[in-house]
Structures are given as C-alpha cells and as structure tokens.
Design an enzyme around this catalytic site. Structure first.
Site, PDB file in Angstrom:
ATOM      1  N   ASP A 159      -5.763  -7.678  -0.074  1.00  0.00           N
ATOM      2  CA  ASP A 159      -4.488  -7.354  -0.680  1.00  0.00           C
ATOM      3  C   ASP A 159      -4.721  -7.057  -2.158  1.00  0.00           C
ATOM      4  OD1 ASP A 159      -1.489  -7.241  -0.355  1.00  0.00           O
ATOM      5  OD2 ASP A 159      -1.642  -8.636  -2.028  1.00  0.00           O
ATOM      6  N   GLU A 190      -2.625  -6.258  -6.124  1.00  0.00           N
ATOM      7  CA  GLU A 190      -1.440  -6.133  -6.962  1.00  0.00           C
ATOM      8  C   GLU A 190      -1.735  -5.042  -7.984  1.00  0.00           C
ATOM      9  OE1 GLU A 190       1.280  -7.549  -6.207  1.00  0.00           O
ATOM     10  OE2 GLU A 190       0.469  -8.972  -4.739  1.00  0.00           O
ATOM     11  N   HIS A 192       4.782  -9.515  -9.421  1.00  0.00           N
ATOM     12  CA  HIS A 192       3.605 -10.403  -9.375  1.00  0.00           C
ATOM     13  C   HIS A 192       3.460 -11.340 -10.565  1.00  0.00           C
ATOM     14  CE1 HIS A 192       1.934  -7.428 -12.118  1.00  0.00           C
ATOM     15  NE2 HIS A 192       1.904  -6.490 -11.174  1.00  0.00           N
ATOM     16  N   HIS A 200       4.497 -12.447  -5.578  1.00  0.00           N
ATOM     17  CA  HIS A 200       3.363 -11.865  -4.875  1.00  0.00           C
ATOM     18  C   HIS A 200       2.074 -12.204  -5.624  1.00  0.00           C
ATOM     19  CE1 HIS A 200       5.362  -9.155  -1.905  1.00  0.00           C
ATOM     20  NE2 HIS A 200       6.386  -9.401  -2.713  1.00  0.00           N
ATOM     21  N   ASP A 254      -1.419 -13.713  -0.663  1.00  0.00           N
ATOM     22  CA  ASP A 254      -0.959 -12.772   0.359  1.00  0.00           C
ATOM     23  C   ASP A 254      -2.061 -12.466   1.370  1.00  0.00           C
ATOM     24  OD1 ASP A 254       1.464 -12.759  -0.854  1.00  0.00           O
ATOM     25  OD2 ASP A 254       1.439 -10.655  -1.462  1.00  0.00           O
TER      26      ASP A 254
END
Length: 229
Positions: free
Chosen positions: A7, A9, A57, A150, A155
């Site tokens: 994942d 960001e 985030h 997030h 995640d």
C-alpha cells in the site's frame, strides 16, 4: 509461494500532475501466511503536501522533510519485492505511483504479470456490495479500531487479512492420499494386516468336492457353475 501485500500514501491522486509517494508499506506472505517480515518507509516527496492529502494520511511536509527521498530507498525496496507476486487494493492507483517513481530513476516498472488486484477479486466475489478496504474489513469482522487515518503499513496489514479471506479464508489445506492397508493403524492401535504371503490350505474334503460335482452335473450343461469352472 511468496507474495507481497503493498500500500502507498501519496500527495494526491495523479502522478501525471506531479504528485509523489510519501509512504510505502509492504507485508510478506509465504503460502498465504504472514511471515513477520515487512518493509515500511516514509519518503520525502520533495514538494508540498496538499491539505486534502494531509487530511487522509496526516503526513505533513514538515514531518516528511527529514525523510529519505525515493532514490535513497529504491534498492532496499526492490530487493524486498524480489520475484514475489504483488497484491494491491485498487492496483491501478498504487502501481501508477510506484512506476512513476521507478521511471524517474530509470528503473524497470513493476511487472504486470505479477500484480494481483484484490479489489477485482472482491468485486468478483461480492459483485453487488461495497468493496472498499474498510467495507471488506467489516464484512470479514477484521478489527479496524486502530485505523484513525490511512497509513501504508497498517493498511497493508489489514489488506493481508482481507486477501486471505478473499482467496478462501484461514482453513489449512487438507490433503488426503491413499495408503496401503498394511501401513494404516486400526482402531485398536495395532497395525492392520495386509495380504497373506501364502494362501491357507483348502478345508474342503475330496468327498465334498465329488458331491459338488454331481450337483453341478444335475443342473444341466447351461448351468452357470460350468462357466465358473
């Protein structure tokens, strides 16, 4: 089989508009079981972080300014990926950003034949339902209470649990194979007896054989006993 759950960001929604990766989280699975190995890195995007991205985030430009740039972490990142299959949720988004970063450094993009999109798996399995990561966690009763904002590593951890559910859950594989009777224990705990090495002697007397032959002859030439003989 080795798989990596990933994942990212970012500073925005489109690398073509100059947005960059600010965090990568990756979890290693071996035969669908987390090994405990992971890769996690905050990254200096060398630009500002818009307010809408910060709201998602919580990573500010000030926090990221002292972190390494992507060029400084690329070798460790690529080494961690190795030749594993790569699992993303909404792969098009994350892959576009990672490939953009790789392209800036003249590195090969992620191989498309190793990429699995768990969002597509979820849509196939639950075609009429919401299939965001949050929705899937709720569907599979996965605890998301830690998730205030997030975060790439968190995640990835949640996605690892979701992915295992999507491909069939946590039941161990059951393999059944045939084995010779002589190798299997019976209910008493003793070894079962296989075929005898030598046949037992016949218990039929000659008089009984003669009487049986007379009976067969009396049944006529079409009697089935003649075929067996």
């Amino acid at each position: 089989m080795r798989e990596i759950i990933l994942d990212t960001e970012t500073t925005g929604l489109d690398p073509a508009l100059g947005h960059r990766v600010v965090e990568i989280g990756a979890i290693e699975l071996m035969h669908h079981v987390p090994t405990g190995r992971h890769f996690h890195q905050y990254i200096n995007p060398e630009r500002d972080v818009p307010a809408d991205a910060f709201d998602v985030h919580g990573l500010s430009a000030e926090f990221l300014r002292g972190k390494p740039v992507f060029a400084e972490i690329i070798d460790r990142f690529v080494e961690f990926l190795g030749e594993a299959r790569l699992i993303f949720h909404n792969a098009a988004f994350d892959v576009a950003f990672i490939n953009a970063e790789l392209g800036f450094l003249r590195r090969e993009p992620l191989p498309s034949d190793r990429i699995i999109d768990s969002l597509l798996l979820a849509r196939q399995k639950h075609p009429l339902a919401a299939n965001s990561l949050d929705a899937l966690c709720k569907r599979y009763d996965i605890d998301i209470s830690r998730r205030r904002k997030h975060g790439a590593l968190l995640d990835a951890e949640l996605l690892a649990e979701v992915y295992i559910e999507l491909i069939g859950g946590k039941q161990p594989t059951l393999t059944l194979s045939a084995a010779p009777a002589a190798s299997l224990p019976n209910f008493s705990g003793r070894r079962a007896i296989g075929a005898r090495p030598h046949a037992l002697p016949s218990r039929i007397t000659e008089a009984e054989r003669a009487a049986h032959s007379l009976l067969i002859d009396s049944l006529g030439p079409r009697a089935v006993w003649h075929l067996l003989a």
